[in-house]
Design an enzyme around this catalytic site. Structure first.
Site, PDB file in Angstrom:
ATOM      1  N   SER A 113       0.870  -1.185   0.000  1.00  0.00           N
ATOM      2  CA  SER A 113       0.000   0.000   0.000  1.00  0.00           C
ATOM      3  C   SER A 113       0.904   1.230   0.000  1.00  0.00           C
ATOM      4  O   SER A 113       2.114   1.143   0.292  1.00  0.00           O
ATOM      5  CB  SER A 113      -0.884  -0.006   1.250  1.00  0.00           C
ATOM      6  OG  SER A 113      -0.068   0.168   2.396  1.00  0.00           O
ATOM      7  N   TYR A 156      22.409  -2.729  -1.494  1.00  0.00           N
ATOM      8  CA  TYR A 156      21.426  -2.377  -2.539  1.00  0.00           C
ATOM      9  C   TYR A 156      21.109  -0.887  -2.535  1.00  0.00           C
ATOM     10  O   TYR A 156      20.298  -0.430  -3.333  1.00  0.00           O
ATOM     11  CB  TYR A 156      20.182  -3.267  -2.501  1.00  0.00           C
ATOM     12  CG  TYR A 156      19.376  -3.317  -1.222  1.00  0.00           C
ATOM     13  CD1 TYR A 156      18.773  -2.184  -0.691  1.00  0.00           C
ATOM     14  CD2 TYR A 156      19.178  -4.529  -0.558  1.00  0.00           C
ATOM     15  CE1 TYR A 156      18.023  -2.239   0.456  1.00  0.00           C
ATOM     16  CE2 TYR A 156      18.432  -4.597   0.603  1.00  0.00           C
ATOM     17  CZ  TYR A 156      17.851  -3.442   1.110  1.00  0.00           C
ATOM     18  OH  TYR A 156      17.110  -3.489   2.252  1.00  0.00           O
TER      19      TYR A 156
HETATM   20  C1  HXC Z   1       3.025  -5.817   3.019  1.00  0.00           C
HETATM   21  C2  HXC Z   1       3.084  -4.710   5.058  1.00  0.00           C
HETATM   22  C3  HXC Z   1       3.836  -5.778   5.621  1.00  0.00           C
HETATM   23  C4  HXC Z   1       4.157  -6.899   4.779  1.00  0.00           C
HETATM   24  C5  HXC Z   1       3.531  -4.262   7.134  1.00  0.00           C
HETATM   25  N1  HXC Z   1       2.919  -3.818   6.035  1.00  0.00           N
HETATM   26  N2  HXC Z   1       4.101  -5.455   6.914  1.00  0.00           N
HETATM   27  N3  HXC Z   1       2.697  -4.724   3.779  1.00  0.00           N
HETATM   28  N4  HXC Z   1       3.732  -6.865   3.490  1.00  0.00           N
HETATM   29  N5  HXC Z   1       4.873  -7.932   5.240  1.00  0.00           N
HETATM   30  C6  HXC Z   1       2.160  -2.572   5.880  1.00  0.00           C
HETATM   31  C7  HXC Z   1       0.984  -2.456   6.851  1.00  0.00           C
HETATM   32  O1  HXC Z   1      -0.153  -3.171   6.403  1.00  0.00           O
HETATM   33  C8  HXC Z   1       0.768  -0.954   6.865  1.00  0.00           C
HETATM   34  O2  HXC Z   1       0.116  -0.494   5.706  1.00  0.00           O
HETATM   35  C9  HXC Z   1       2.188  -0.404   6.788  1.00  0.00           C
HETATM   36  O3  HXC Z   1       2.988  -1.451   6.216  1.00  0.00           O
HETATM   37  C10 HXC Z   1       2.755  -0.034   8.147  1.00  0.00           C
HETATM   38  O4  HXC Z   1       2.689  -1.181   8.989  1.00  0.00           O
HETATM   39  P1  HXC Z   1       2.611  -1.061  10.565  1.00  0.00           P
HETATM   40  O5  HXC Z   1       2.703  -2.428  11.114  1.00  0.00           O
HETATM   41  O6  HXC Z   1       1.459  -0.208  10.965  1.00  0.00           O
HETATM   42  O7  HXC Z   1       3.932  -0.175  10.847  1.00  0.00           O
HETATM   43  P2  HXC Z   1       4.848  -0.054  12.105  1.00  0.00           P
HETATM   44  O8  HXC Z   1       4.135  -0.543  13.351  1.00  0.00           O
HETATM   45  O9  HXC Z   1       5.376   1.331  12.102  1.00  0.00           O
HETATM   46  O10 HXC Z   1       6.021  -1.109  11.840  1.00  0.00           O
HETATM   47  C11 HXC Z   1       7.026  -0.856  10.859  1.00  0.00           C
HETATM   48  C12 HXC Z   1       7.499  -2.150  10.170  1.00  0.00           C
HETATM   49  C13 HXC Z   1       7.886  -3.226  11.227  1.00  0.00           C
HETATM   50  C14 HXC Z   1       8.651  -1.761   9.270  1.00  0.00           C
HETATM   51  C15 HXC Z   1       6.359  -2.708   9.326  1.00  0.00           C
HETATM   52  O11 HXC Z   1       8.375  -4.391  10.581  1.00  0.00           O
HETATM   53  C16 HXC Z   1       8.958  -2.724  12.163  1.00  0.00           C
HETATM   54  O12 HXC Z   1       8.647  -2.138  13.212  1.00  0.00           O
HETATM   55  N6  HXC Z   1      10.262  -2.894  11.829  1.00  0.00           N
HETATM   56  C17 HXC Z   1      11.406  -2.387  12.619  1.00  0.00           C
HETATM   57  C18 HXC Z   1      12.581  -3.325  12.638  1.00  0.00           C
HETATM   58  C19 HXC Z   1      13.026  -3.821  11.274  1.00  0.00           C
HETATM   59  O13 HXC Z   1      12.297  -3.751  10.280  1.00  0.00           O
HETATM   60  N7  HXC Z   1      14.260  -4.375  11.258  1.00  0.00           N
HETATM   61  C20 HXC Z   1      14.824  -4.922  10.054  1.00  0.00           C
HETATM   62  C21 HXC Z   1      15.858  -3.989   9.523  1.00  0.00           C
HETATM   63  S1  HXC Z   1      16.812  -4.977   8.467  1.00  0.00           S
HETATM   64  P3  HXC Z   1      -1.492  -0.194   5.649  1.00  0.00           P
HETATM   65  O14 HXC Z   1      -1.733   0.328   4.286  1.00  0.00           O
HETATM   66  O15 HXC Z   1      -2.151  -1.525   5.903  1.00  0.00           O
HETATM   67  O16 HXC Z   1      -1.763   0.798   6.739  1.00  0.00           O
HETATM   68  C22 HXC Z   1      17.357  -4.156   7.154  1.00  0.00           C
HETATM   69  C23 HXC Z   1      18.331  -5.008   6.367  1.00  0.00           C
HETATM   70  C24 HXC Z   1      18.732  -4.466   5.058  1.00  0.00           C
HETATM   71  O17 HXC Z   1      17.032  -3.035   6.911  1.00  0.00           O
HETATM   72  C25 HXC Z   1      19.587  -5.373   4.203  1.00  0.00           C
HETATM   73  C26 HXC Z   1      19.745  -6.814   4.524  1.00  0.00           C
HETATM   74  C27 HXC Z   1      20.783  -7.548   3.732  1.00  0.00           C
END
Ligand code: HXC
Ligand code: NAP
Length: 291
Positions: A113, A156
């Site tokens: 989205s 990337y």
């Molecule tokens: C599609 C998704 C989804 C998925 C979430 N969304 N997960 N869409 N597929 N798997 C959508 C939700 O439906 C929502 O959209 C929007 O994304 C926001 O989701 P929320 O859960 O409300 O957001 P939030 O609570 O702020 O959480 C953020 C997050 C979560 C990124 C989704 O995973 C998080 O907190 N991550 C923090 C830690 C992290 O990601 N660490 C990894 C870093 S590793 P809608 O439209 O429904 O509202 C990295 C490595 C790089 O960067 C390189 C590796 C080699």
């Protein structure tokens, strides 16, 4: 080999005040541990205060250093400004900012989205902008010099990658910010550098990028010429050097630490490693005959 051991002299960061965003877990926590061991005072910040407090307590006990946990969502500029002030009040003027906080998950781009895309851009690009602008403007205003910002990007950021497109766009933006400000703000005594890590096992990244059903099929080790994933201490060693005074001539650089992973994907003929010795014997004969 000594790659999992501590590399720098014990006082390499003595007296420095460092802020690590996303410092309560994963690579942020590992870098924080080493900064504390090298004599720095470190503030760790992210959204979940309880996690930060647990990490800070554990690291203080382990290292004998001072670690200050502050809750702050980097997407929100008011929270960033408040976090910055709290750190100054508690630890003193900040010398080094490590922009490490990130959000990411794998997904086909057509399944995202608009809000999903924005969420990643906001954490990674806007969050880095919020912290950099807040700290940088303060350093300029107070004429504090010998400061630096270290941004954690990915490979990337410069190659691009499908299935993590918001993260690739955001990290590319962070890399552009790193190189741009390295020049523009050098006159204020600031340095800007980045590190692009390859795969380093952390719960945050592995849960979202290598979930159990695809783990076996996409074993990251198979993509890496050196044949192993990264050890947290080797990243901590590199970053500690880059942010320390020993790295004073390093500015505007991105250092890749990935065992050769991205180049393996880039080299046109690298997949010939699958060719057997017998097959090479046959190929050599066939090629030599083409005179
Ligand atoms: C599609 C998704 C989804 C998925 C979430 N969304 N997960 N869409 N597929 N798997 C959508 C939700 O439906 C929502 O959209 C929007 O994304 C926001 O989701 P929320 O859960 O409300 O957001 P939030 O609570 O702020 O959480 C953020 C997050 C979560 C990124 C989704 O995973 C998080 O907190 N991550 C923090 C830690 C992290 O990601 N660490 C990894 C870093 S590793 P809608 O439209 O429904 O509202 C990295 C490595 C790089 O960067 C390189 C590796 C080699
Ligand atoms: P991680 O443990 O999930 O780290 C991400 C951190 O960011 C968490 O501590 C999280 O804490 C924090 N965070 C997320 N959203 C935030 C927000 N809105 N405001 C403030 N903090 C926020 O994963 P990691 O693997 O250690 O990743 C660290 C860095 O390395 C990231 O920049 C990542 O892109 C980069 N990287 C990792 C790898 C790897 O293989 N691990 C490879 C290349 C690059 P809260 O949830 O408490 O907010």
């Amino acid at each position: 080999m000594k790659y999992a051991e501590q590399m720098l002299r014990d006082d390499a960061l003595l007296g420095k005040v460092i802020v690590v965003t996303g410092g309560g877990s994963g690579l942020g926590m590992s870098m924080t541990r080493y900064f504390l061991q090298l004599g720095a005072k470190v503030a760790i910040t992210s959204r979940k205060l309880e996690k930060l407090e647990d990490t800070a307590k554990a690291l203080e006990e382990e290292t004998g250093g001072q670690c200050f946990p502050v809750a702050c969502d980097v997407r929100n500029i008011e929270e960033v400004e408040s976090m910055h002030q709290q750190v100054i009040n508690t630890l003193g003027p900040v010398d080094i900012l490590v922009n490490n906080a990130a959000g990411n998950f794998i997904a086909p781009t057509e399944r995202l989205s608009s809000n999903a895309f924005d969420t990643i851009l906001d954490i990674v690009l806007k969050g880095t902008k919020n912290c950099t602008l807040t700290f940088g403007k303060h350093w300029i205003k107070t004429k504090q010099t010998n400061t630096n910002v270290l941004n954690i990007v990915t490979t990337y950021a410069f190659t691009g990658s499908g299935y993590v497109v918001p993260s690739a766009c955001a990290k590319a933006g962070v890399l552009a910010m790193t190189r741009s400000l390295a020049v523009e703000w050098a006159k204020y005594g600031m340095r800007f550098n980045a590190v692009a890590p390859g795969p380093f096992p952390t719960k945050g990244a592995w849960d979202r990028l290598l979930p159990a059903p695809i783990k076996k099929k996409f074993d990251p080790k198979k993509r890496i010429p050196i044949g192993r994933v990264g050890e947290h201490q080797e990243l901590a060693n590199l970053v500690a050097y880059m942010v320390s005074d020993f790295g004073s001539y390093l500015n505007g650089e991105v250092i890749t630490l990935d065992g050769g992973e991205w180049l393996k994907g880039a080299g046109q003929f690298n997949n010939l490693e699958k060719v057997s010795k017998t097959m090479w014997d046959m190929l050599e004969l066939a090629i030599r005959r083409k005179k």
